[in-house]
Design a protein around this motif. Sequence first.
Motif, PDB file in Angstrom:
ATOM      1  N   ALA A  57      14.067  -7.751   1.554  1.00  0.00           N
ATOM      2  CA  ALA A  57      12.887  -8.365   2.155  1.00  0.00           C
ATOM      3  C   ALA A  57      13.238  -9.636   2.913  1.00  0.00           C
ATOM      4  CB  ALA A  57      11.877  -8.691   1.061  1.00  0.00           C
ATOM      5  N   SER A  58      12.622  -9.799   4.068  1.00  0.00           N
ATOM      6  CA  SER A  58      12.730 -11.048   4.820  1.00  0.00           C
ATOM      7  C   SER A  58      11.331 -11.658   4.897  1.00  0.00           C
ATOM      8  CB  SER A  58      13.287 -10.754   6.221  1.00  0.00           C
ATOM      9  OG  SER A  58      13.329 -11.932   6.990  1.00  0.00           O
ATOM     10  N   ILE A  65       9.030  -8.563   6.223  1.00  0.00           N
ATOM     11  CA  ILE A  65       9.638  -7.384   6.832  1.00  0.00           C
ATOM     12  C   ILE A  65      10.648  -6.850   5.828  1.00  0.00           C
ATOM     13  CG2 ILE A  65      11.104  -6.498   8.678  1.00  0.00           C
ATOM     14  CD1 ILE A  65       9.914  -8.647  10.512  1.00  0.00           C
ATOM     15  N   LEU A  67      13.359  -3.609   4.434  1.00  0.00           N
ATOM     16  CA  LEU A  67      14.129  -2.388   4.594  1.00  0.00           C
ATOM     17  C   LEU A  67      14.237  -1.746   3.219  1.00  0.00           C
ATOM     18  CD1 LEU A  67      16.966  -3.799   6.874  1.00  0.00           C
ATOM     19  CD2 LEU A  67      14.987  -2.436   7.582  1.00  0.00           C
ATOM     20  N   TYR A  80      11.740   1.029   7.532  1.00  0.00           N
ATOM     21  CA  TYR A  80      11.426  -0.331   7.970  1.00  0.00           C
ATOM     22  C   TYR A  80       9.925  -0.471   7.813  1.00  0.00           C
ATOM     23  CZ  TYR A  80      10.380  -4.118  11.297  1.00  0.00           C
ATOM     24  OH  TYR A  80       9.937  -5.267  11.892  1.00  0.00           O
ATOM     25  N   ASN A  82       6.628  -3.521   7.634  1.00  0.00           N
ATOM     26  CA  ASN A  82       6.169  -4.915   7.587  1.00  0.00           C
ATOM     27  C   ASN A  82       4.874  -4.997   6.790  1.00  0.00           C
ATOM     28  OD1 ASN A  82       4.542  -3.758   9.805  1.00  0.00           O
ATOM     29  ND2 ASN A  82       3.709  -5.822   9.883  1.00  0.00           N
ATOM     30  N   HIS A  84       1.759  -7.812   6.939  1.00  0.00           N
ATOM     31  CA  HIS A  84       1.223  -9.061   7.502  1.00  0.00           C
ATOM     32  C   HIS A  84      -0.292  -9.052   7.381  1.00  0.00           C
ATOM     33  CE1 HIS A  84       5.282  -9.242   9.141  1.00  0.00           C
ATOM     34  NE2 HIS A  84       5.074 -10.496   9.475  1.00  0.00           N
ATOM     35  N   GLN A  93      -1.939  -3.800  13.109  1.00  0.00           N
ATOM     36  CA  GLN A  93      -1.963  -3.205  11.781  1.00  0.00           C
ATOM     37  C   GLN A  93      -1.346  -4.158  10.751  1.00  0.00           C
ATOM     38  OE1 GLN A  93      -3.908  -0.237  11.831  1.00  0.00           O
ATOM     39  NE2 GLN A  93      -2.226   0.792  10.831  1.00  0.00           N
ATOM     40  N   THR A  96       3.003  -1.547   9.452  1.00  0.00           N
ATOM     41  CA  THR A  96       3.520  -0.479  10.302  1.00  0.00           C
ATOM     42  C   THR A  96       4.895  -0.110   9.771  1.00  0.00           C
ATOM     43  OG1 THR A  96       4.675  -1.892  11.881  1.00  0.00           O
ATOM     44  CG2 THR A  96       2.374  -1.406  12.353  1.00  0.00           C
ATOM     45  N   ALA A  97       5.336   1.072  10.084  1.00  0.00           N
ATOM     46  CA  ALA A  97       6.610   1.502   9.513  1.00  0.00           C
ATOM     47  C   ALA A  97       7.257   2.577  10.365  1.00  0.00           C
ATOM     48  CB  ALA A  97       6.377   2.045   8.102  1.00  0.00           C
ATOM     49  N   PHE A  98       8.568   2.627  10.306  1.00  0.00           N
ATOM     50  CA  PHE A  98       9.292   3.785  10.808  1.00  0.00           C
ATOM     51  C   PHE A  98      10.440   4.064   9.852  1.00  0.00           C
ATOM     52  CE2 PHE A  98      13.233   2.016  12.397  1.00  0.00           C
ATOM     53  CZ  PHE A  98      12.931   0.687  12.613  1.00  0.00           C
ATOM     54  N   THR A 116       4.105   4.950   9.836  1.00  0.00           N
ATOM     55  CA  THR A 116       2.846   4.310   9.460  1.00  0.00           C
ATOM     56  C   THR A 116       1.906   5.372   8.881  1.00  0.00           C
ATOM     57  OG1 THR A 116       3.171   2.806  11.325  1.00  0.00           O
ATOM     58  CG2 THR A 116       1.025   2.752  10.233  1.00  0.00           C
TER      59      THR A 116
END
Lengths: 349, 349
Positions: A57-58, A65, A67, A80, A82, A84, A93, A96-98, A116
């Motif tokens: 996590a960052s 964000i 991984l 990935y 996030n 927020h 959103q 979101t993710a990929f 997502t």
Amino acid sequence: MTNLNPSDKALVPFVSVDQMMKLIHHIGVEDMLRGLAEYIEADFKRWELFDKTPRVASHSEKGVIELMPTSDGDVYGFKYVNGHPDNTKDGFQTVTAFGLLANVNNGYPVLLTEMTILTALRTAATSAVVARLLAPKGAHVMAMIGNGAQSEFQSLAMKAICGVDEVRLYDIDRAATAKCARNLAGHGIKVVECDTAEDAIMGAQIITTCTADKQYATILTDNMVGSGVHINAIGGDCPGKTELAPAILHRSDIFVEFPEQTRIEGEIQQLDADHAVTEIWQVLTGQAEGRRSAEQITLFDSVGFAIEDFSALRYVRDQIAETGLFQPLDLLADPDDPRDLFGMLQRAG
Amino acid sequence: MTNLNPSDKALVPFVSVDQMMKLIHHIGVEDMLRGLAEYIEADFKRWELFDKTPRVASHSEKGVIELMPTSDGDVYGFKYVNGHPDNTKDGFQTVTAFGLLANVNNGYPVLLTEMTILTALRTAATSAVVARLLAPKGAHVMAMIGNGAQSEFQSLAMKAICGVDEVRLYDIDRAATAKCARNLAGHGIKVVECDTAEDAIMGAQIITTCTADKQYATILTDNMVGSGVHINAIGGDCPGKTELAPAILHRSDIFVEFPEQTRIEGEIQQLDADHAVTEIWQVLTGQAEGRRSAEQITLFDSVGFAIEDFSALRYVRDQIAETGLFQPLDLLADPDDPRDLFGMLQRAG
């Protein structure tokens, strides 16, 4: 031989948001939820095989964000994503993710996809896999508290996988409830819009909470929860964000995905670090007990784990070849002679 | 309002391998190396600002898959990279990579790009930034030992950034040397093909080693290295993989990117864990000394760090808007109402 077109080795199948939606409609949302549930259950049953790296996590003031990598030794996957909470104010959103799958033996990616929508599906499918395991016999009414982006997916997964035929909706924002009810119309499930959380819980054997505030909230208080229900707690999923009164946790038998992660992110961050919990995979493999009595309150403290994403990525990979719902992405440099990267570059000039 | 086309928020600029090659030719390879060097130097100078998560590695028998994330508080970046030494036997690359930049404030990706070629460029640019700092005054001859995929990039970066005008090539595989010499022809640098490593080193002030065996190899022995040179050691970059005899390390002043990582992956894995090393960023900011005398041997024990990828991603992001060398990728679900993901899906049906 100089080939200026990308070779097959250079191309990674990519599933866009548009193609993911087409895939879901092609398969049918309930069939897809069932398919995902099968893959998730299969991967939970071989839990010990997986490389369970904690998510990376960052953190920033505005959000996080992350991984989320994992591997079963043959295939490697990561997501990935996030988070927020303030994003919706600006029309973005919250999440979101990929995601990506790769071949462990040569490190080459084999799938890149939007996640997502896929995460919404896998979260709901996971909830339903667990509810099928833990909810009281004959459960068919679900209270859905929090009617945001996840609510329709939860409702349909519980219908498709657990036989739920009535959802009772409540949200502090009445417009969210109306949106959810509208979206569920025509899906063969009875929808009741409720004015209070207490009303939503009336007669429900499954209570799903999925609200989005990043704070210690109390969506359910102790006196609201009767004996014998299954609580599916989705919303408490990061440090400082919970939904349930601690007293409920103390009355419940608590089931989790991966204790190391749930103790930090889940409802049980409110409890002592050694509070007993049961791992879902152990119930699925018969190594631990699930529901023991009709009076027991079972609680799934769901935070989402990398293996569920891995299952979802595997499922999508297995569907796209036949449907053609992907585009080849020129992501990997693939010179004819691997030592001659510069020559490939030079010839492209 | 229902908009079935992806909005701008849903689209992430993607730079394919083909577009990266076009970008390099558009800018010119030496100018791009100089540009990357500027970004890398700028980021090294604000080193303390960065979130320096160690890389997240998934090891298998055949190789490793790594995620290398970092953030400067405004922008977040990560690289996916594999390392599979046996890949070339099957016509695959030993190393392939792609990377992503995202906005820290909302978590939305702003760039996805191939990074196999970009990594080759940033590795060479980093070597040259460091050689400019540490090589003896007037250095203009480089020995290039190991003539694989990185060799031409190293040669041109040293030319563009350090004024090297002669490279002396050696590889145990003569065909690799011939390939490198052929590729460098016409680039305004004198190229000498050598029969032995000893021959390659003759008269060189900079010695670059970049060989690929995953083993403790000894590419340079102690008696081969005279005083006053700068050694740019690229190949020792993972546990169990080194290129230099320990005696050379003991005669050198050693400079590294990130000690915590280099002690595991670099040449200095052969030394005690407390062996003194100097961090490059501290030399760049004047907090530590670089070369102190003409006789000193300086050694850059390079393993590659996430911040260099971050710099490269920033550089590419800043180039593509003007050139248009990207394609918009429909990667992020972006419903009109963020809470209505299901509605978006349903309307697409």
